[in-house]
Write a protein that holds these residues in place. Structure first.
Motif, PDB file in Angstrom:
ATOM      1  N   VAL A  21       0.833  -1.208   0.000  1.00 50.06           N
ATOM      2  CA  VAL A  21       0.000   0.000   0.000  1.00 50.06           C
ATOM      3  C   VAL A  21       0.867   1.256   0.000  1.00 50.06           C
ATOM      4  CG1 VAL A  21      -1.681   1.306   1.396  1.00 50.06           C
ATOM      5  CG2 VAL A  21      -2.026  -1.110   0.998  1.00 50.06           C
ATOM      6  N   GLN A  22       2.113   1.110   0.398  1.00 53.79           N
ATOM      7  CA  GLN A  22       3.034   2.260   0.386  1.00 53.79           C
ATOM      8  C   GLN A  22       3.403   2.654  -1.048  1.00 53.79           C
ATOM      9  OE1 GLN A  22       3.488   3.672   3.368  1.00 53.79           O
ATOM     10  NE2 GLN A  22       2.211   1.982   4.079  1.00 53.79           N
ATOM     11  N   HIS A  29      -4.202   1.367  -8.258  1.00 50.64           N
ATOM     12  CA  HIS A  29      -4.994   0.197  -8.638  1.00 50.64           C
ATOM     13  C   HIS A  29      -6.119  -0.055  -7.629  1.00 50.64           C
ATOM     14  CE1 HIS A  29      -2.635  -0.819 -12.097  1.00 50.64           C
ATOM     15  NE2 HIS A  29      -1.527  -0.884 -11.389  1.00 50.64           N
ATOM     16  N   LEU A  30      -5.856   0.169  -6.357  1.00 45.27           N
ATOM     17  CA  LEU A  30      -6.920   0.013  -5.356  1.00 45.27           C
ATOM     18  C   LEU A  30      -8.029   1.039  -5.572  1.00 45.27           C
ATOM     19  CD1 LEU A  30      -5.048  -0.682  -1.988  1.00 45.27           C
ATOM     20  CD2 LEU A  30      -6.379  -2.284  -3.377  1.00 45.27           C
ATOM     21  N   LEU A  31      -7.654   2.280  -5.842  1.00 47.16           N
ATOM     22  CA  LEU A  31      -8.645   3.317  -6.112  1.00 47.16           C
ATOM     23  C   LEU A  31      -9.452   2.969  -7.354  1.00 47.16           C
ATOM     24  CD1 LEU A  31      -9.915   6.096  -5.546  1.00 47.16           C
ATOM     25  CD2 LEU A  31      -8.079   7.094  -6.923  1.00 47.16           C
ATOM     26  N   SER A  32      -8.780   2.508  -8.398  1.00 49.51           N
ATOM     27  CA  SER A  32      -9.467   2.111  -9.628  1.00 49.51           C
ATOM     28  C   SER A  32     -10.444   0.975  -9.354  1.00 49.51           C
ATOM     29  CB  SER A  32      -8.459   1.671 -10.691  1.00 49.51           C
ATOM     30  OG  SER A  32      -7.594   2.723 -11.014  1.00 49.51           O
ATOM     31  N   ALA A  33     -10.013   0.005  -8.555  1.00 55.51           N
ATOM     32  CA  ALA A  33     -10.886  -1.119  -8.214  1.00 55.51           C
ATOM     33  C   ALA A  33     -12.121  -0.622  -7.462  1.00 55.51           C
ATOM     34  CB  ALA A  33     -10.127  -2.141  -7.373  1.00 55.51           C
ATOM     35  N   LEU A  38     -17.894   0.375  -7.399  1.00 57.74           N
ATOM     36  CA  LEU A  38     -18.988   1.336  -7.229  1.00 57.74           C
ATOM     37  C   LEU A  38     -19.808   1.439  -8.510  1.00 57.74           C
ATOM     38  CD1 LEU A  38     -20.346   3.429  -5.385  1.00 57.74           C
ATOM     39  CD2 LEU A  38     -18.735   5.111  -6.286  1.00 57.74           C
ATOM     40  N   ALA A  39     -19.132   1.553  -9.655  1.00 55.41           N
ATOM     41  CA  ALA A  39     -19.834   1.610 -10.945  1.00 55.41           C
ATOM     42  C   ALA A  39     -20.620   0.327 -11.187  1.00 55.41           C
ATOM     43  CB  ALA A  39     -18.839   1.852 -12.076  1.00 55.41           C
ATOM     44  N   ILE A  57      -9.888  -7.578 -11.369  1.00 58.82           N
ATOM     45  CA  ILE A  57      -9.312  -6.787 -10.277  1.00 58.82           C
ATOM     46  C   ILE A  57      -8.240  -7.603  -9.555  1.00 58.82           C
ATOM     47  CG2 ILE A  57      -9.801  -5.800  -7.993  1.00 58.82           C
ATOM     48  CD1 ILE A  57     -12.517  -4.871  -9.169  1.00 58.82           C
ATOM     49  N   ALA A  58      -8.535  -8.864  -9.271  1.00 58.29           N
ATOM     50  CA  ALA A  58      -7.569  -9.718  -8.574  1.00 58.29           C
ATOM     51  C   ALA A  58      -6.301  -9.903  -9.399  1.00 58.29           C
ATOM     52  CB  ALA A  58      -8.203 -11.072  -8.254  1.00 58.29           C
ATOM     53  N   PHE A  59      -6.445 -10.074 -10.705  1.00 61.99           N
ATOM     54  CA  PHE A  59      -5.266 -10.237 -11.567  1.00 61.99           C
ATOM     55  C   PHE A  59      -4.393  -8.987 -11.565  1.00 61.99           C
ATOM     56  CE2 PHE A  59      -7.540 -13.630 -14.208  1.00 61.99           C
ATOM     57  CZ  PHE A  59      -6.903 -14.660 -13.551  1.00 61.99           C
TER      58      PHE A  59
END
Length: 116
Positions: A21-22, A29-33, A38-39, A57-59
């Motif tokens: 996360v650092q 990628h977390l924000l995009s996921a 949400l979408a 997302i997992a890939f």
């Protein structure tokens, strides 16, 4: 089977996630996921579409984790700049890029027909 060792491995995995996360790209990628999930809720995806989205997302996140691990290992093994070390890191980053681009295409194939 040593149960204590088994559960300790989960703690180590969580420590790895917290270390990742650092990284700026991992956070992106977390924000995009989060945006895609949400979408997905707002769009009303089918079960199959959700399965595809979750796998994609997992890939991407998994590839980013592997990329981060490779970068850290290369930095440890070769603290000074070396052409092969750079190539190893670039190839790992390229793998993440391939997954990310594929995920964008898959997302467009899923979402665009529902939106237009």
């Amino acid at each position: 089977m040593n149960v204590r060792k088994f559960f300790r491995s989960f703690r180590y995995a969580m420590e790895g996630l917290l270390a990742a996360v650092q990284e700026q790209n991992f956070r992106f990628h977390l924000l995009s996921a989060f945006v895609v999930v949400l979408a997905g809720f707002l769009t009303g995806l089918s079960t199959v579409e959700w399965c595809i989205i979750i796998l994609v997302i997992a890939f991407v996140i998994g590839a980013e984790l592997i990329n981060t691990a490779i970068e850290r290992a290369v930095d440890l093994a070769s603290p000074e700049i070396h052409p092969l070390a750079k190539q190893a890191k670039d190839v790992a980053a390229g793998a993440v890029l391939v997954f990310a681009l594929a995920s964008v295409i898959i997302g467009l194939l899923i979402f665009l027909p529902k939106w237009f």
